[in-house]
Design a protein around this motif. Structure first.
Motif, PDB file in Angstrom:
ATOM      1  N   ASP A   1       0.824  -1.214   0.000  1.00 39.74           N
ATOM      2  CA  ASP A   1       0.000   0.000   0.000  1.00 39.74           C
ATOM      3  C   ASP A   1       0.852   1.255   0.000  1.00 39.74           C
ATOM      4  N   LEU A   2       2.037   1.170   0.601  1.00 40.94           N
ATOM      5  CA  LEU A   2       2.923   2.329   0.718  1.00 40.94           C
ATOM      6  C   LEU A   2       4.088   2.281  -0.273  1.00 40.94           C
ATOM      7  N   SER A   3       3.978   1.410  -1.267  1.00 37.27           N
ATOM      8  CA  SER A   3       5.023   1.270  -2.300  1.00 37.27           C
ATOM      9  C   SER A   3       6.386   0.979  -1.691  1.00 37.27           C
ATOM     10  N   LEU A   4       6.394   0.131  -0.665  1.00 38.66           N
ATOM     11  CA  LEU A   4       7.630  -0.228   0.033  1.00 38.66           C
ATOM     12  C   LEU A   4       8.005  -1.699  -0.143  1.00 38.66           C
ATOM     13  N   TRP A   5       7.191  -2.475  -0.828  1.00 37.20           N
ATOM     14  CA  TRP A   5       7.432  -3.905  -0.890  1.00 37.20           C
ATOM     15  C   TRP A   5       8.804  -4.217  -1.498  1.00 37.20           C
ATOM     16  N   ASP A   6       9.193  -3.479  -2.522  1.00 35.19           N
ATOM     17  CA  ASP A   6      10.485  -3.723  -3.160  1.00 35.19           C
ATOM     18  C   ASP A   6      11.656  -3.295  -2.283  1.00 35.19           C
ATOM     19  N   LYS A   7      11.368  -2.544  -1.220  1.00 35.40           N
ATOM     20  CA  LYS A   7      12.421  -2.065  -0.323  1.00 35.40           C
ATOM     21  C   LYS A   7      12.479  -2.871   0.971  1.00 35.40           C
ATOM     22  N   ARG A   8      11.734  -3.965   1.062  1.00 35.13           N
ATOM     23  CA  ARG A   8      11.567  -4.644   2.347  1.00 35.13           C
ATOM     24  C   ARG A   8      12.868  -5.171   2.943  1.00 35.13           C
ATOM     25  N   ASP A   9      13.846  -5.509   2.100  1.00 42.28           N
ATOM     26  CA  ASP A   9      15.101  -6.073   2.614  1.00 42.28           C
ATOM     27  C   ASP A   9      16.218  -5.042   2.715  1.00 42.28           C
TER      28      ASP A   9
ATOM     29  N   ARG B   1      18.224  -1.769   4.318  1.00 45.93           N
ATOM     30  CA  ARG B   1      18.378  -1.095   5.607  1.00 45.93           C
ATOM     31  C   ARG B   1      17.817   0.323   5.490  1.00 45.93           C
ATOM     32  N   ILE B   2      17.174   0.763   6.543  1.00 42.37           N
ATOM     33  CA  ILE B   2      16.497   2.058   6.509  1.00 42.37           C
ATOM     34  C   ILE B   2      17.489   3.194   6.237  1.00 42.37           C
ATOM     35  N   MET B   3      18.721   3.047   6.696  1.00 45.29           N
ATOM     36  CA  MET B   3      19.718   4.099   6.503  1.00 45.29           C
ATOM     37  C   MET B   3      19.990   4.377   5.025  1.00 45.29           C
ATOM     38  N   HIS B   4      19.692   3.416   4.158  1.00 46.21           N
ATOM     39  CA  HIS B   4      19.955   3.580   2.732  1.00 46.21           C
ATOM     40  C   HIS B   4      18.764   4.137   1.967  1.00 46.21           C
ATOM     41  N   LEU B   5      17.649   4.366   2.649  1.00 44.87           N
ATOM     42  CA  LEU B   5      16.452   4.867   1.980  1.00 44.87           C
ATOM     43  C   LEU B   5      16.469   6.383   1.865  1.00 44.87           C
ATOM     44  N   SER B   6      15.695   6.891   0.927  1.00 44.81           N
ATOM     45  CA  SER B   6      15.528   8.342   0.803  1.00 44.81           C
ATOM     46  C   SER B   6      14.649   8.856   1.943  1.00 44.81           C
ATOM     47  N   GLY B   7      14.617  10.165   2.097  1.00 46.32           N
ATOM     48  CA  GLY B   7      13.795  10.756   3.153  1.00 46.32           C
ATOM     49  C   GLY B   7      12.329  10.400   3.014  1.00 46.32           C
ATOM     50  N   GLY B   8      11.819  10.406   1.769  1.00 53.18           N
ATOM     51  CA  GLY B   8      10.424  10.064   1.548  1.00 53.18           C
ATOM     52  C   GLY B   8      10.127   8.619   1.893  1.00 53.18           C
ATOM     53  N   MET B   9      11.065   7.720   1.562  1.00 55.13           N
ATOM     54  CA  MET B   9      10.882   6.306   1.888  1.00 55.13           C
ATOM     55  C   MET B   9      10.934   6.081   3.396  1.00 55.13           C
ATOM     56  N   LYS B  10      11.792   6.810   4.094  1.00 56.21           N
ATOM     57  CA  LYS B  10      11.844   6.697   5.555  1.00 56.21           C
ATOM     58  C   LYS B  10      10.526   7.136   6.177  1.00 56.21           C
ATOM     59  N   ARG B  11       9.919   8.147   5.600  1.00 56.53           N
ATOM     60  CA  ARG B  11       8.621   8.598   6.087  1.00 56.53           C
ATOM     61  C   ARG B  11       7.569   7.515   5.855  1.00 56.53           C
ATOM     62  N   ARG B  12       7.638   6.831   4.730  1.00 50.43           N
ATOM     63  CA  ARG B  12       6.713   5.740   4.457  1.00 50.43           C
ATOM     64  C   ARG B  12       6.866   4.611   5.483  1.00 50.43           C
TER      65      ARG B  12
ATOM     66  N   GLU C   1       1.560  15.947  11.347  1.00 47.61           N
ATOM     67  CA  GLU C   1       2.230  16.583  10.217  1.00 47.61           C
ATOM     68  C   GLU C   1       2.860  15.538   9.296  1.00 47.61           C
ATOM     69  N   PRO C   2       2.088  14.569   8.818  1.00 52.76           N
ATOM     70  CA  PRO C   2       2.692  13.445   8.097  1.00 52.76           C
ATOM     71  C   PRO C   2       3.254  13.789   6.730  1.00 52.76           C
ATOM     72  N   THR C   3       2.780  14.874   6.108  1.00 55.13           N
ATOM     73  CA  THR C   3       3.239  15.183   4.756  1.00 55.13           C
ATOM     74  C   THR C   3       4.162  16.396   4.717  1.00 55.13           C
ATOM     75  N   ALA C   4       4.622  16.850   5.881  1.00 56.52           N
ATOM     76  CA  ALA C   4       5.516  18.005   5.909  1.00 56.52           C
ATOM     77  C   ALA C   4       6.829  17.664   5.219  1.00 56.52           C
ATOM     78  N   GLY C   5       7.130  18.384   4.153  1.00 55.32           N
ATOM     79  CA  GLY C   5       8.411  18.212   3.477  1.00 55.32           C
ATOM     80  C   GLY C   5       8.539  16.971   2.619  1.00 55.32           C
ATOM     81  N   VAL C   6       7.426  16.298   2.306  1.00 58.25           N
ATOM     82  CA  VAL C   6       7.519  15.091   1.494  1.00 58.25           C
ATOM     83  C   VAL C   6       7.070  15.389   0.069  1.00 58.25           C
ATOM     84  N   ASP C   7       7.372  14.458  -0.824  1.00 60.88           N
ATOM     85  CA  ASP C   7       7.071  14.684  -2.228  1.00 60.88           C
ATOM     86  C   ASP C   7       5.585  14.467  -2.529  1.00 60.88           C
ATOM     87  N   VAL C   8       5.199  14.926  -3.691  1.00 62.74           N
ATOM     88  CA  VAL C   8       3.796  14.868  -4.097  1.00 62.74           C
ATOM     89  C   VAL C   8       3.311  13.430  -4.200  1.00 62.74           C
ATOM     90  N   GLU C   9       4.161  12.518  -4.669  1.00 67.39           N
ATOM     91  CA  GLU C   9       3.758  11.127  -4.828  1.00 67.39           C
ATOM     92  C   GLU C   9       3.401  10.498  -3.487  1.00 67.39           C
TER      93      GLU C   9
END
Length: 311
Positions: A121-129, A131-142, A160-168
């Protein structure tokens, strides 16, 4: 509707002497989306932190589905998911491990199917394995949002869940919020993007200086406190408003070519009819009419700056 959260006489004064909340009473309905609006320092985050058990109140009581958040903290907290403003993930864990741990901390049995659904639902399935440190700021928010949903809460706080995040991400998150509401999850959000509150919320609460100024159904609020404007585009410019029209709330703009009539919903029919009749009596010809209505942002600005008081 029965409240899922009942707040009574809630106050919070910090050691510095700053009073963040002042005898606040609030009932949050089961299954609604409630938007809490207010300027920085109004008390929104303090309120959420007390409900979630992160900050102790100075006085008052909070019940979550009948559970006192102090005397029955664990039962109350299990019902709540929180997406905080700040990124609070363990950067060395993988996304999947983070969700598994979060679900386990709330005493829930493993459920790979649910966690996969949340990640997809959050477009994170491909990122499941990863490490969070390697994700972008938007992905960390997800990931924060996914963590809050891992234990299937009945109440979701979005601070404030969408503060500073991208439109997508903003689009994906609001689509998810709608689905959660349709599933019966109660959602409380704070946001500086007032157009989001106007689009998403069922009710609006406005906090100013630690006090709850009002809580109202969105449409009722906009009808009761919002104003409308009728712009009358004239054939010939006016130097000033004629004496016959002096008792109406009118202003001249566009070098005298536009007459603006401001009115509320209660005066709509009679006011416009009176205006047009008086224009005809005064021999003032017009070529076009255009109406507009206050947005939620207009109402919010007037409330928090004290220009308009709830009635």
């Amino acid at each position: 509707m029965d409240p899922i959260i009942q707040i009574s006489g809630l106050s919070k004064t910090y050691e510095s002497g700053f009073q963040a909340l002042k005898q606040l009473d609030l009932s949050i309905r089961r299954g609604e989306i409630l938007a809490l609006l207010g300027p920085n320092g109004a008390g929104k985050t303090t309120l959420i932190s007390i409900i979630c058990g992160l900050v102790n109140a100075s006085s008052g009581q909070v019940l979550v589905d009948g559970h006192d958040t102090v005397r029955d903290y664990r039962a109350a907290r299990q019902l709540i998911g929180l997406v905080p403003q700040e990124l609070t993930n363990n950067m060395f864990d993988t996304v999947w491990a983070t969700l598994k741990l979060s679900r386990g901390l709330f005493g829930k049995r493993p459920d790979a199917v649910h966690l996969e659904r949340v990640l997809r639902d959050l477009s994170l399935w491909d990122k499941r394995d990863e490490r969070i440190m390697h994700l972008s700021g938007g992905m960390k928010r997800r990931v924060l949002i996914a963590k809050a949903l891992a234990h299937e809460p009945d109440v979701l706080f979005l601070d404030e869940p969408t503060a500073g995040v991208d439109v997508e991400l903003r689009r994906d998150m609001w689509a998810l919020v709608r689905r959660l509401r349709d599933q019966g999850v109660t959602i409380i959000l704070t946001t500086h993007y007032i157009e989001e509150a106007e689009e998403m919320a069922d009710r609006i609460g406005v906090i100013r200086q630690g006090e709850l100024m009002l809580v109202e159904d969105k449409q009722v609020l906009m009808q009761r406190l919002g104003s409308k404007q009728l712009s009358v585009h004239l054939q010939q410019p006016l130097r000033e408003i004629p004496t016959a029209l002096a008792d109406l709330p009118l202003s001249l703009t566009d070098a005298g070519y536009q007459l603006v009539y401001t009115y509320d919903a209660h005066a709509e029919r009679s006011g416009i009819a009176t205006l047009l009749r008086l224009l005809g009596d005064a021999g003032i010809e017009y070529k076009d009419l255009h109406s507009s209505q206050s947005s939620l942002e207009d109402i919010f600005v007037e409330l928090v700056h004290g220009e308009q008081e709830p009635t």
